[in-house]
Design a protein around this motif. Structure first.
Motif, PDB file in Angstrom:
ATOM      1  N   HIS A   1       0.886  -1.161   0.000  1.00 47.28           N
ATOM      2  CA  HIS A   1       0.000   0.000   0.000  1.00 47.28           C
ATOM      3  C   HIS A   1       0.925   1.213   0.000  1.00 47.28           C
ATOM      4  O   HIS A   1       1.703   1.399   0.929  1.00 47.28           O
TER       5      HIS A   1
ATOM      6  N   LYS B   1       2.040   5.270  -0.313  1.00 45.72           N
ATOM      7  CA  LYS B   1       1.722   6.688  -0.193  1.00 45.72           C
ATOM      8  C   LYS B   1       2.348   7.387  -1.399  1.00 45.72           C
ATOM      9  O   LYS B   1       3.304   6.875  -1.989  1.00 45.72           O
TER      10      LYS B   1
ATOM     11  N   ASP C   1      -4.142  10.877  -8.874  1.00 49.21           N
ATOM     12  CA  ASP C   1      -5.513  11.365  -8.961  1.00 49.21           C
ATOM     13  C   ASP C   1      -6.211  10.831 -10.209  1.00 49.21           C
ATOM     14  O   ASP C   1      -7.354  10.380 -10.155  1.00 49.21           O
TER      15      ASP C   1
ATOM     16  N   LYS D   1      -6.866   7.108  -9.779  1.00 43.59           N
ATOM     17  CA  LYS D   1      -7.947   6.888  -8.813  1.00 43.59           C
ATOM     18  C   LYS D   1      -9.302   7.199  -9.437  1.00 43.59           C
ATOM     19  O   LYS D   1     -10.245   6.410  -9.315  1.00 43.59           O
TER      20      LYS D   1
ATOM     21  N   GLU E   1      -7.944   4.231  -3.235  1.00 47.29           N
ATOM     22  CA  GLU E   1      -7.426   4.995  -2.105  1.00 47.29           C
ATOM     23  C   GLU E   1      -7.913   4.379  -0.809  1.00 47.29           C
ATOM     24  O   GLU E   1      -9.082   4.044  -0.676  1.00 47.29           O
TER      25      GLU E   1
ATOM     26  N   SER F   1      -7.891   5.536   3.082  1.00 43.14           N
ATOM     27  CA  SER F   1      -7.597   6.603   4.039  1.00 43.14           C
ATOM     28  C   SER F   1      -7.544   6.003   5.433  1.00 43.14           C
ATOM     29  O   SER F   1      -8.509   5.387   5.881  1.00 43.14           O
ATOM     30  N   ILE F   2      -6.414   6.207   6.083  1.00 44.96           N
ATOM     31  CA  ILE F   2      -6.236   5.727   7.450  1.00 44.96           C
ATOM     32  C   ILE F   2      -5.717   6.908   8.250  1.00 44.96           C
ATOM     33  O   ILE F   2      -4.590   7.355   8.062  1.00 44.96           O
TER      34      ILE F   2
ATOM     35  N   LYS G   1      -4.926  10.459   8.986  1.00 45.91           N
ATOM     36  CA  LYS G   1      -4.667  11.579   8.074  1.00 45.91           C
ATOM     37  C   LYS G   1      -3.845  11.159   6.856  1.00 45.91           C
ATOM     38  O   LYS G   1      -3.501  11.984   6.022  1.00 45.91           O
ATOM     39  N   HIS G   2      -3.540   9.878   6.736  1.00 49.39           N
ATOM     40  CA  HIS G   2      -2.723   9.377   5.631  1.00 49.39           C
ATOM     41  C   HIS G   2      -3.589   8.714   4.568  1.00 49.39           C
ATOM     42  O   HIS G   2      -4.611   8.107   4.873  1.00 49.39           O
ATOM     43  N   ARG G   3      -3.123   8.842   3.328  1.00 44.94           N
ATOM     44  CA  ARG G   3      -3.788   8.178   2.210  1.00 44.94           C
ATOM     45  C   ARG G   3      -2.801   7.228   1.560  1.00 44.94           C
ATOM     46  O   ARG G   3      -1.677   7.602   1.242  1.00 44.94           O
ATOM     47  N   TYR G   4      -3.271   6.012   1.369  1.00 49.47           N
ATOM     48  CA  TYR G   4      -2.477   4.970   0.739  1.00 49.47           C
ATOM     49  C   TYR G   4      -3.204   4.535  -0.524  1.00 49.47           C
ATOM     50  O   TYR G   4      -4.423   4.676  -0.632  1.00 49.47           O
ATOM     51  N   TYR G   5      -2.454   3.969  -1.456  1.00 52.60           N
ATOM     52  CA  TYR G   5      -3.045   3.552  -2.721  1.00 52.60           C
ATOM     53  C   TYR G   5      -2.566   2.152  -3.063  1.00 52.60           C
ATOM     54  O   TYR G   5      -1.428   1.785  -2.775  1.00 52.60           O
TER      55      TYR G   5
END
Length: 163
Positions: free
Chosen positions: A50, A52, A75, A78, A85, A87-88, A90-94
């Motif tokens: 995953h 960032k 973007d 996505k 995406e 979201s965990i 305040k972090h976003r993982y892809y």
């Protein structure tokens, strides 16, 4: 974070085929597939992690790809459902979505080391499907997506604290 890329099982031909399929999707929506975008797509195709945006940037910056280009490409990917995406906090993982065989799965995030991994358990997935069906029936809604993230301490960190 140490990111290693997993080799694609059938080598370069499979990777190129998948890049071409993504290129067709993006061209169909009037996006160009620049060399920078191709490189970023290859990162997602070759990784089972995953990621960032900063992780992706670390892997491509030596090729002259800027952080804003990474963010713009993520973007686009996505919005076209090529990556997903997570979201965990305040972090976003892809992670790659389009060729993933694991459409419904559970994420686990270790609160000590920050590692995120998938929990692939068929019984748990079936339980989630049952819960989703019950929610749809009871509340007369249609669930389009489900994201489950469990937080805790991974086995590696748990063992470190015991010793």
């Amino acid at each position: 974070m140490n990111i290693s890329l997993s080799p694609i099982n059938n080598g370069c031909d499979e990777m190129n085929s998948k890049v071409s399929m993504i290129e067709d999707i993006l061209r169909g929506k009037n996006f160009k597939l620049t060399s920078s975008r191709k490189e970023i797509i290859r990162i997602f195709l070759g990784s089972d992690k995953h990621l960032k945006p900063e992780d992706v940037y670390e892997l491509v910056k030596a090729k002259g790809i800027s952080l804003p280009t990474v963010y713009r490409t993520i973007d686009i990917l996505k919005r076209n459902q090529i990556i997903e995406e997570i979201s965990i906090g305040k972090h976003r993982y892809y992670e790659l979505k389009i060729f993933s065989g694991k459409k419904l799965h559970i994420h686990f995030k270790c609160d000590v080391c920050g590692e995120i991994f998938d929990i692939d358990d068929q019984k748990l997935v079936m339980d989630l499907i049952d819960i989703t069906s019950n929610v749809e029936s009871e509340y007369k809604v249609e669930v389009e997506d489900l994201l489950m993230v469990l937080h805790g301490v991974c086995e590696k960190c748990k063992n470190k604290t015991i010793i």
